[in-house]
Design a protein around this motif. Structure first.
Motif, PDB file in Angstrom:
ATOM      1  N   THR A   1      44.088  21.422  43.929  1.00 31.87           N
ATOM      2  CA  THR A   1      44.437  20.747  42.679  1.00 31.87           C
ATOM      3  C   THR A   1      45.929  20.884  42.414  1.00 31.87           C
ATOM      4  O   THR A   1      46.589  21.813  42.899  1.00 31.87           O
ATOM      5  CB  THR A   1      43.662  21.331  41.484  1.00 31.87           C
ATOM      6  N   TYR A   2      46.452  19.946  41.632  1.00 35.81           N
ATOM      7  CA  TYR A   2      47.859  19.961  41.234  1.00 35.81           C
ATOM      8  C   TYR A   2      47.915  19.684  39.730  1.00 35.81           C
ATOM      9  O   TYR A   2      47.250  18.765  39.246  1.00 35.81           O
ATOM     10  CB  TYR A   2      48.653  18.886  41.974  1.00 35.81           C
ATOM     11  N   HIS A   3      48.711  20.458  39.021  1.00 38.52           N
ATOM     12  CA  HIS A   3      48.870  20.186  37.593  1.00 38.52           C
ATOM     13  C   HIS A   3      50.334  20.353  37.201  1.00 38.52           C
ATOM     14  O   HIS A   3      51.109  21.018  37.907  1.00 38.52           O
ATOM     15  CB  HIS A   3      47.988  21.117  36.745  1.00 38.52           C
ATOM     16  N   ALA A   4      50.701  19.729  36.107  1.00 37.28           N
ATOM     17  CA  ALA A   4      52.066  19.810  35.594  1.00 37.28           C
ATOM     18  C   ALA A   4      52.122  20.803  34.438  1.00 37.28           C
ATOM     19  O   ALA A   4      51.126  21.031  33.743  1.00 37.28           O
ATOM     20  CB  ALA A   4      52.537  18.433  35.134  1.00 37.28           C
ATOM     21  N   GLU A   5      53.273  21.407  34.244  1.00 36.44           N
ATOM     22  CA  GLU A   5      53.451  22.331  33.131  1.00 36.44           C
ATOM     23  C   GLU A   5      53.321  21.579  31.811  1.00 36.44           C
ATOM     24  O   GLU A   5      53.896  20.499  31.647  1.00 36.44           O
ATOM     25  CB  GLU A   5      54.819  23.018  33.209  1.00 36.44           C
ATOM     26  N   PRO A   6      52.557  22.136  30.877  1.00 38.26           N
ATOM     27  CA  PRO A   6      52.360  21.447  29.587  1.00 38.26           C
ATOM     28  C   PRO A   6      53.690  21.175  28.875  1.00 38.26           C
ATOM     29  O   PRO A   6      54.582  22.029  28.854  1.00 38.26           O
ATOM     30  CB  PRO A   6      51.497  22.440  28.793  1.00 38.26           C
ATOM     31  N   GLY A   7      53.807  19.971  28.333  1.00 32.93           N
ATOM     32  CA  GLY A   7      55.000  19.613  27.584  1.00 32.93           C
ATOM     33  C   GLY A   7      56.198  19.245  28.411  1.00 32.93           C
ATOM     34  O   GLY A   7      57.267  18.962  27.862  1.00 32.93           O
ATOM     35  N   SER A   8      56.050  19.249  29.743  1.00 31.19           N
ATOM     36  CA  SER A   8      57.188  18.960  30.618  1.00 31.19           C
ATOM     37  C   SER A   8      57.310  17.467  30.895  1.00 31.19           C
ATOM     38  O   SER A   8      56.391  16.682  30.647  1.00 31.19           O
ATOM     39  CB  SER A   8      57.029  19.705  31.942  1.00 31.19           C
ATOM     40  N   ARG A   9      58.478  17.074  31.421  1.00 33.65           N
ATOM     41  CA  ARG A   9      58.663  15.699  31.853  1.00 33.65           C
ATOM     42  C   ARG A   9      57.681  15.364  32.973  1.00 33.65           C
ATOM     43  O   ARG A   9      57.220  14.219  33.085  1.00 33.65           O
ATOM     44  CB  ARG A   9      60.100  15.490  32.330  1.00 33.65           C
ATOM     45  N   SER A  10      57.349  16.351  33.793  1.00 35.01           N
ATOM     46  CA  SER A  10      56.390  16.128  34.872  1.00 35.01           C
ATOM     47  C   SER A  10      55.014  15.775  34.329  1.00 35.01           C
ATOM     48  O   SER A  10      54.308  14.931  34.886  1.00 35.01           O
ATOM     49  CB  SER A  10      56.299  17.378  35.764  1.00 35.01           C
ATOM     50  N   GLU A  11      54.618  16.429  33.234  1.00 33.79           N
ATOM     51  CA  GLU A  11      53.330  16.096  32.625  1.00 33.79           C
ATOM     52  C   GLU A  11      53.342  14.661  32.125  1.00 33.79           C
ATOM     53  O   GLU A  11      52.345  13.931  32.263  1.00 33.79           O
ATOM     54  CB  GLU A  11      53.015  17.052  31.471  1.00 33.79           C
ATOM     55  N   GLU A  12      54.456  14.230  31.562  1.00 29.02           N
ATOM     56  CA  GLU A  12      54.562  12.852  31.097  1.00 29.02           C
ATOM     57  C   GLU A  12      54.491  11.873  32.268  1.00 29.02           C
ATOM     58  O   GLU A  12      53.850  10.815  32.177  1.00 29.02           O
ATOM     59  CB  GLU A  12      55.876  12.663  30.332  1.00 29.02           C
ATOM     60  N   ALA A  13      55.152  12.222  33.381  1.00 30.90           N
ATOM     61  CA  ALA A  13      55.093  11.358  34.568  1.00 30.90           C
ATOM     62  C   ALA A  13      53.665  11.250  35.081  1.00 30.90           C
ATOM     63  O   ALA A  13      53.206  10.157  35.458  1.00 30.90           O
ATOM     64  CB  ALA A  13      56.004  11.923  35.655  1.00 30.90           C
ATOM     65  N   LEU A  14      52.939  12.367  35.083  1.00 30.50           N
ATOM     66  CA  LEU A  14      51.556  12.357  35.540  1.00 30.50           C
ATOM     67  C   LEU A  14      50.682  11.524  34.597  1.00 30.50           C
ATOM     68  O   LEU A  14      49.797  10.782  35.043  1.00 30.50           O
ATOM     69  CB  LEU A  14      51.043  13.791  35.625  1.00 30.50           C
ATOM     70  N   ARG A  15      50.961  11.615  33.309  1.00 28.81           N
ATOM     71  CA  ARG A  15      50.201  10.848  32.327  1.00 28.81           C
ATOM     72  C   ARG A  15      50.446   9.346  32.519  1.00 28.81           C
ATOM     73  O   ARG A  15      49.517   8.533  32.410  1.00 28.81           O
ATOM     74  CB  ARG A  15      50.584  11.271  30.907  1.00 28.81           C
ATOM     75  N   MET A  16      51.677   8.983  32.830  1.00 29.50           N
ATOM     76  CA  MET A  16      51.992   7.573  33.068  1.00 29.50           C
ATOM     77  C   MET A  16      51.256   7.069  34.309  1.00 29.50           C
ATOM     78  O   MET A  16      50.704   5.956  34.308  1.00 29.50           O
ATOM     79  CB  MET A  16      53.503   7.395  33.227  1.00 29.50           C
TER      80      MET A  16
END
Length: 295
Positions: free
Chosen positions: A270-285
């Motif tokens: 599994t891969y996850h992004a740090e909460p609140g990070s720009r990476s999390e936003e990229a993953l959400r997009m």
């Protein structure tokens, strides 16, 4: 690209255990300098790293005894001697286990031959589909057995590939499209080679692994170079992997592999992004685009 493969780097019909043991120990000596382990360094050295006699001194055994181990004759060595050599070489736990498998395979039980083709249990695919992060399942051979839609958005659509091409190591070394998804492809390639090295030590008679290693050796100069380093690793839990995507650019994901119990060995990755990070936003997009039909 040249297809020449050095004898010590080329897979044959199976793992040459003694050759593997010899080259593994030599590669581990080569990465240590005398000053790293508190020994004086005298004169010019023809080869990098510790000499055999220096390693024997650190391990507390005679030169002749250690030389016999490095020649591939580890069957008569005690567990204490192997542990002392591992300590002197500053091996990781994965490397120590690899040393024992090569030196004394009987201590590890019957060598594992080629397993039958693996199939993903429907319940595991349901688990993948329900996860809100990119995730996939690989076999010990690094075959990609199942994945979710977000993994396809991040790594590429594996459904478009023939089943025999769905192997993570094969894609990393032979597919430019896959490599382009990693911002540090060299690091990713080294991890893949290390996982293959570890797994072929566990299943030395697996003809699939031997064929895969031979194919990669013939087609990829990078694989030949990294394979010759004799790295042994299945990846570190919590590693940060920088991805590169044509839609959202570069972003960081935390890599979390875990073993799946029951049947032949499989790993859920599994891969996850740090909460609140720009990476999390990229993953959400990416997730929102993946859900839009015909996007």
């Amino acid at each position: 690209m040249s297809s020449h493969v050095a004898p010590d780097d080329q897979a044959t019909s199976g793992l040459d255990r003694r050759s593997e043991l010899r080259e593994f120990l030599r590669s581990r000596r080569a990465r240590l300098r005398p000053e790293d382990v508190g020994l004086p360094s005298y004169g010019r050295r023809r080869v990098p790293g510790l000499r055999r006699e220096e390693l024997a001194q650190l391990a507390g055994v005679s030169y002749a005894y250690y030389a016999r181990l490095e020649q591939g004759y580890g069957e008569t060595m005690s567990a204490e001697v192997l542990d002392a050599v591992a300590h002197a070489l500053r091996l990781s736990e994965e490397e120590r286990e690899h040393l024992v498998r090569l030196a004394q395979p009987e201590r590890q039980g019957t060598p594992q031959a080629a397993p039958p083709p693996q199939r993903l249990r429907p319940s595991v695919q349901h688990l993948l589909d329900g996860l809100g992060v990119p995730a996939y399942v690989v076999s010990r051979r690094l075959e990609i057995l199942g994945w979710n839609r977000l993994a396809a958005a991040v790594f590429g659509d594996w459904a478009q590939l023939a089943p025999q091409e769905r192997n993570m190591a094969r894609l990393i070394f032979l597919s430019p499209q896959t490599r382009d998804r990693f911002a540090d492809p060299e690091r990713t390639a080294l991890a893949a080679a290390g996982a293959l090295r570890m797994n072929v030590g566990k299943s030395p008679e697996d003809s699939y692994l031997s064929s895969l290693i031979e194919e990669l050796s013939q087609k990829s100069e990078e694989f030949r170079r990294l394979w010759a380093r004799h790295e042994v690793s299945c990846g570190t839990v919590g590693d940060v992997v920088r991805m590169r995507h044509p839609l959202v650019g570069e972003f960081d994901l935390v890599h979390e592999p875990m073993a799946l119990r029951g049947g032949a060995p499989m790993r859920l990755v599994t891969y996850h992004a740090e909460p609140g990070s720009r990476s999390e936003e990229a993953l959400r997009m990416l997730a929102s685009w993946e859900l839009e039909p015909q996007r």
